[in-house]
Design a protein around this motif. Structure first.
Motif, PDB file in Angstrom:
ATOM      1  N   PRO A  47      27.179  39.382  -9.830  1.00  0.00           N
ATOM      2  CA  PRO A  47      28.455  38.657  -9.872  1.00  0.00           C
ATOM      3  C   PRO A  47      27.954  37.272  -9.448  1.00  0.00           C
ATOM      4  CG  PRO A  47      27.989  39.909  -7.978  1.00  0.00           C
ATOM      5  CD  PRO A  47      27.035  40.301  -8.805  1.00  0.00           C
ATOM      6  N   GLN A  48      28.860  36.328  -9.795  1.00  0.00           N
ATOM      7  CA  GLN A  48      28.597  34.815  -9.442  1.00  0.00           C
ATOM      8  C   GLN A  48      28.561  34.779  -7.894  1.00  0.00           C
ATOM      9  OE1 GLN A  48      30.768  32.023 -12.005  1.00  0.00           O
ATOM     10  NE2 GLN A  48      31.804  33.644 -12.918  1.00  0.00           N
ATOM     11  N   LEU A  49      27.665  33.908  -7.483  1.00  0.00           N
ATOM     12  CA  LEU A  49      27.430  33.679  -5.910  1.00  0.00           C
ATOM     13  C   LEU A  49      28.564  33.227  -5.686  1.00  0.00           C
ATOM     14  CD1 LEU A  49      25.546  33.482  -3.602  1.00  0.00           C
ATOM     15  CD2 LEU A  49      24.969  31.157  -4.444  1.00  0.00           C
ATOM     16  N   PHE A  50      29.434  32.388  -6.050  1.00  0.00           N
ATOM     17  CA  PHE A  50      30.669  31.776  -5.169  1.00  0.00           C
ATOM     18  C   PHE A  50      31.602  32.968  -5.120  1.00  0.00           C
ATOM     19  CE2 PHE A  50      34.709  29.756  -5.105  1.00  0.00           C
ATOM     20  CZ  PHE A  50      34.469  28.757  -4.034  1.00  0.00           C
ATOM     21  N   LEU A  51      31.743  33.840  -6.003  1.00  0.00           N
ATOM     22  CA  LEU A  51      32.878  35.136  -5.791  1.00  0.00           C
ATOM     23  C   LEU A  51      32.186  35.866  -4.673  1.00  0.00           C
ATOM     24  CD1 LEU A  51      33.662  35.459  -9.705  1.00  0.00           C
ATOM     25  CD2 LEU A  51      34.786  34.078  -7.677  1.00  0.00           C
ATOM     26  N   VAL A  52      31.024  36.111  -4.722  1.00  0.00           N
ATOM     27  CA  VAL A  52      30.333  37.068  -3.580  1.00  0.00           C
ATOM     28  C   VAL A  52      30.721  36.446  -2.376  1.00  0.00           C
ATOM     29  CG1 VAL A  52      28.450  37.781  -2.667  1.00  0.00           C
ATOM     30  CG2 VAL A  52      28.749  37.946  -5.072  1.00  0.00           C
ATOM     31  N   SER A  63      34.377  36.719  -1.405  1.00  0.00           N
ATOM     32  CA  SER A  63      34.572  37.951  -1.104  1.00  0.00           C
ATOM     33  C   SER A  63      34.121  38.515   0.539  1.00  0.00           C
ATOM     34  CB  SER A  63      33.959  38.910  -1.929  1.00  0.00           C
ATOM     35  OG  SER A  63      34.477  38.829  -3.361  1.00  0.00           O
ATOM     36  N   VAL A  64      32.808  37.928   0.754  1.00  0.00           N
ATOM     37  CA  VAL A  64      32.328  38.066   2.254  1.00  0.00           C
ATOM     38  C   VAL A  64      33.161  37.235   3.323  1.00  0.00           C
ATOM     39  CG1 VAL A  64      30.329  37.625   3.635  1.00  0.00           C
ATOM     40  CG2 VAL A  64      29.912  38.333   1.376  1.00  0.00           C
ATOM     41  N   VAL A  65      33.620  36.244   2.827  1.00  0.00           N
ATOM     42  CA  VAL A  65      34.503  35.523   3.962  1.00  0.00           C
ATOM     43  C   VAL A  65      35.828  36.164   4.154  1.00  0.00           C
ATOM     44  CG1 VAL A  65      36.231  33.354   3.808  1.00  0.00           C
ATOM     45  CG2 VAL A  65      33.838  32.979   3.116  1.00  0.00           C
ATOM     46  N   LEU A  66      36.410  36.978   3.084  1.00  0.00           N
ATOM     47  CA  LEU A  66      37.632  37.689   3.365  1.00  0.00           C
ATOM     48  C   LEU A  66      37.415  38.507   4.079  1.00  0.00           C
ATOM     49  CD1 LEU A  66      39.120  37.748  -0.601  1.00  0.00           C
ATOM     50  CD2 LEU A  66      39.507  36.028   1.368  1.00  0.00           C
ATOM     51  N   LEU A  67      36.280  39.664   3.948  1.00  0.00           N
ATOM     52  CA  LEU A  67      35.898  40.618   4.775  1.00  0.00           C
ATOM     53  C   LEU A  67      35.670  40.239   6.161  1.00  0.00           C
ATOM     54  CD1 LEU A  67      33.858  42.799   2.236  1.00  0.00           C
ATOM     55  CD2 LEU A  67      36.315  43.041   2.868  1.00  0.00           C
ATOM     56  N   VAL A  68      34.787  39.195   6.346  1.00  0.00           N
ATOM     57  CA  VAL A  68      34.590  38.863   7.747  1.00  0.00           C
ATOM     58  C   VAL A  68      35.812  38.316   8.436  1.00  0.00           C
ATOM     59  CG1 VAL A  68      33.272  37.067   9.140  1.00  0.00           C
ATOM     60  CG2 VAL A  68      32.291  38.335   7.147  1.00  0.00           C
ATOM     61  N   TYR A  71      41.775  34.573  -7.407  1.00  0.00           N
ATOM     62  CA  TYR A  71      41.020  34.931  -6.583  1.00  0.00           C
ATOM     63  C   TYR A  71      39.887  33.691  -5.837  1.00  0.00           C
ATOM     64  CZ  TYR A  71      37.710  38.219  -4.151  1.00  0.00           C
ATOM     65  OH  TYR A  71      36.832  38.946  -3.098  1.00  0.00           O
ATOM     66  N   PHE A  72      39.396  33.028  -6.649  1.00  0.00           N
ATOM     67  CA  PHE A  72      38.361  31.978  -6.194  1.00  0.00           C
ATOM     68  C   PHE A  72      38.649  31.048  -5.019  1.00  0.00           C
ATOM     69  CE2 PHE A  72      39.476  31.121 -10.320  1.00  0.00           C
ATOM     70  CZ  PHE A  72      40.190  29.768 -10.287  1.00  0.00           C
ATOM     71  N   PRO A  73      40.050  30.619  -5.055  1.00  0.00           N
ATOM     72  CA  PRO A  73      40.336  29.811  -3.847  1.00  0.00           C
ATOM     73  C   PRO A  73      40.682  30.349  -2.485  1.00  0.00           C
ATOM     74  CG  PRO A  73      41.982  29.921  -5.590  1.00  0.00           C
ATOM     75  CD  PRO A  73      41.066  30.954  -5.673  1.00  0.00           C
ATOM     76  N   LEU A 122      29.363  21.500  -7.621  1.00  0.00           N
ATOM     77  CA  LEU A 122      28.550  21.166  -8.896  1.00  0.00           C
ATOM     78  C   LEU A 122      28.028  22.154  -9.732  1.00  0.00           C
ATOM     79  CD1 LEU A 122      26.611  18.214  -7.072  1.00  0.00           C
ATOM     80  CD2 LEU A 122      28.591  18.033  -8.422  1.00  0.00           C
ATOM     81  N   VAL A 123      28.044  23.456  -9.139  1.00  0.00           N
ATOM     82  CA  VAL A 123      27.562  24.550  -9.951  1.00  0.00           C
ATOM     83  C   VAL A 123      28.605  25.411 -10.457  1.00  0.00           C
ATOM     84  CG1 VAL A 123      25.841  26.378 -10.096  1.00  0.00           C
ATOM     85  CG2 VAL A 123      25.410  24.437  -9.029  1.00  0.00           C
ATOM     86  N   TRP A 124      29.335  25.876  -9.567  1.00  0.00           N
ATOM     87  CA  TRP A 124      30.613  26.812  -9.923  1.00  0.00           C
ATOM     88  C   TRP A 124      31.497  25.816 -10.589  1.00  0.00           C
ATOM     89  CZ3 TRP A 124      33.206  30.944 -10.046  1.00  0.00           C
ATOM     90  CH2 TRP A 124      34.366  31.222 -10.088  1.00  0.00           C
ATOM     91  N   ARG A 125      32.038  26.572 -11.760  1.00  0.00           N
ATOM     92  CA  ARG A 125      32.772  25.739 -12.781  1.00  0.00           C
ATOM     93  C   ARG A 125      34.260  25.900 -12.514  1.00  0.00           C
ATOM     94  NH1 ARG A 125      29.564  24.578 -17.014  1.00  0.00           N
ATOM     95  NH2 ARG A 125      27.448  25.469 -17.070  1.00  0.00           N
ATOM     96  N   GLY A 126      34.705  26.399 -11.421  1.00  0.00           N
ATOM     97  CA  GLY A 126      36.117  26.435 -11.277  1.00  0.00           C
ATOM     98  C   GLY A 126      36.424  25.586 -10.066  1.00  0.00           C
ATOM     99  N   PRO A 127      37.944  25.635  -9.794  1.00  0.00           N
ATOM    100  CA  PRO A 127      38.125  24.775  -8.340  1.00  0.00           C
ATOM    101  C   PRO A 127      37.647  25.574  -7.134  1.00  0.00           C
ATOM    102  CG  PRO A 127      39.856  25.423  -9.968  1.00  0.00           C
ATOM    103  CD  PRO A 127      38.888  26.035 -10.256  1.00  0.00           C
TER     104      PRO A 127
END
Length: 401
Positions: free
Chosen positions: A297-302, A305-310, A345-347, A395-400
């Motif tokens: 999985p892409q690092l930013f999405l991981v 996900s961790v932020v939501l669980l924490v 999901y990503f924001p 700069l690496v993640w391609r989405g908002p």
């Protein structure tokens, strides 16, 4: 012990932020200076951690031959707010997905337009400077809440923790998170001090800033209504605050409905942004996909996900620590809105950025630590991690963000 009960140290009146509406101008200025001196270490600490993030971003931007200013001032949602400041809102619903400005609340672009009208510089620059200025107002409010409840050390640590969150770089972008957090923090502080009219007014402003302003309104209204039980003094002010609190959010939703000629106009716009309530089904589906099923999985999405669980875990700790009810309602509603949405999901880590009360259990644990060196090392690690993740996100993640 009731959920609203808390043990807090006595803070000298001269060190508290001035009570809105009380005292003459000289007294208010004196108390404001004293309160600012009291909060200065936290604000300077916040400045230091955010400057670290900015320096890392600047270095990374230089390597990739981008520009710091456009990256922070004009990227992604910043363009939508600047477009509203320049041209106003769309006047029809349309059929295109992710293409209607009525999804964005009005206070920030209105401020950008108003300040740019009387100052030099572009609206993009003004928008960025406003976001940075409000980030310090937010940091001061966060410190004030932590200091009021558990003392100056907790307030200091709480402010720094907010500044080193994984997506904290957004606090210094042309986005609404800093503006919204400032109103939310000071509204909650006003609740803790029984200043109901100020709490309601600040909640109304939060409701004009972001959709999650409904969480601030709920916190103020619930606390105000409960404060009326079994007492007569201050009941009128509390009821007025409870009624004022949701006014900003309701006013914009009603205005969008009138503009589009349909009662559900705002929710129709959100539907075109694929942002509908589904009770958290899509959130659970995304969590399973990124944490269990995907091999790479892409690092930013991981990270999201961790932020939501924490965040959910921290909310449970907040309940166990019997935080004041207003704080629990605010963070609970914020989590309910963010996790229960079926939208993108990503924001979502960014959407939770204003939920600073979730960090109180961590700040209290650090404040009780016997080794100052360990605390300093943890904060330094958090600062560097936040700086790196902020640059990676932009700069690496391609989405908002």
């Amino acid at each position: 012990m009731s959920p609203t009960a808390t043990v807090r140290p006595t803070v000298p009146a001269s060190r508290r932020p001035p009570a809105p509406g009380g005292g003459d101008a000289t007294d208010v200025r004196h108390r404001l200076r004293a309160a600012l001196r009291h909060a200065a270490p936290a604000l300077l600490g916040y400045l230091a951690v955010r400057l670290c993030g900015l320096l890392v971003l600047a270095k990374w931007v230089h390597v990739r031959q981008h520009g710091v200013w456009p990256t922070l001032a004009t990227s992604w949602d910043s363009g939508w707010y600047l477009g509203i400041a320049d041209h106003g809102y769309d006047d029809s619903l349309g059929t295109g997905f992710n293409n209607n400005s009525l999804a964005f609340f009005p206070l920030y672009p209105v401020l950008v337009k108003a300040v740019a009208g009387v100052t030099p510089g572009s609206r993009a620059t003004i928008g960025l400077l406003l976001a940075i200025a409000f980030s310090f107002v937010a940091a001061w409010g966060i410190f004030a809440v932590g200091d009021h409840l558990y003392g100056r050390r907790v307030g200091f640590l709480l402010t720094l923790l907010w500044g080193v969150l994984p997506v904290a770089i957004v606090q210094w972008m042309g986005y609404t998170e800093s503006v919204f957090t400032a109103f939310a923090a000071w509204a909650l502080y006003a609740v803790l001090n029984g200043r109901w009219l100020w709490a309601g007014s600040l909640a109304a402003l939060a409701g004009l800033t972001r959709p999650t302003g409904i969480a601030v309104a709920a916190a103020v209204s619930v606390a105000a209504v409960l404060a009326c039980r079994g007492r007569r003094s201050g009941r009128r002010a509390a009821l007025a605050g409870a009624l004022i609190a949701p006014a900003g959010w309701l006013a914009f939703v009603a205005w969008v409905g009138l503009r589009l000629g349909r009662v559900d106009g705002y929710f129709a716009v959100q539907k075109l942004w694929r942002n509908e309530w589904d009770g958290g089904a899509s959130t659970l589906r995304e969590l399973r996909q990124y944490l269990l099923y995907m091999t790479k999985p892409q690092l930013f999405l991981v990270i999201v996900s961790v932020v939501l669980l924490v965040s959910v875990g921290l909310f449970l700790l907040c309940i166990a620590e019997r935080q004041p009810l207003a704080l629990l309602v605010f963070t609970g509603m914020l989590l309910l809105v963010v996790l229960g949405s079926g939208g993108v999901y990503f924001p979502r880590a960014r959407f939770l950025l204003p939920g600073f009360p979730l960090l109180l259990p961590v700040a209290r644990s650090l404040a009780r630590a016997r080794s100052a060196t360990v605390v300093a090392l943890l904060l330094a690690a958090g600062t560097l991690t936040s700086a790196w993740l902020g640059a990676y996100m932009l700069l690496v993640w391609r989405g908002p963000p």
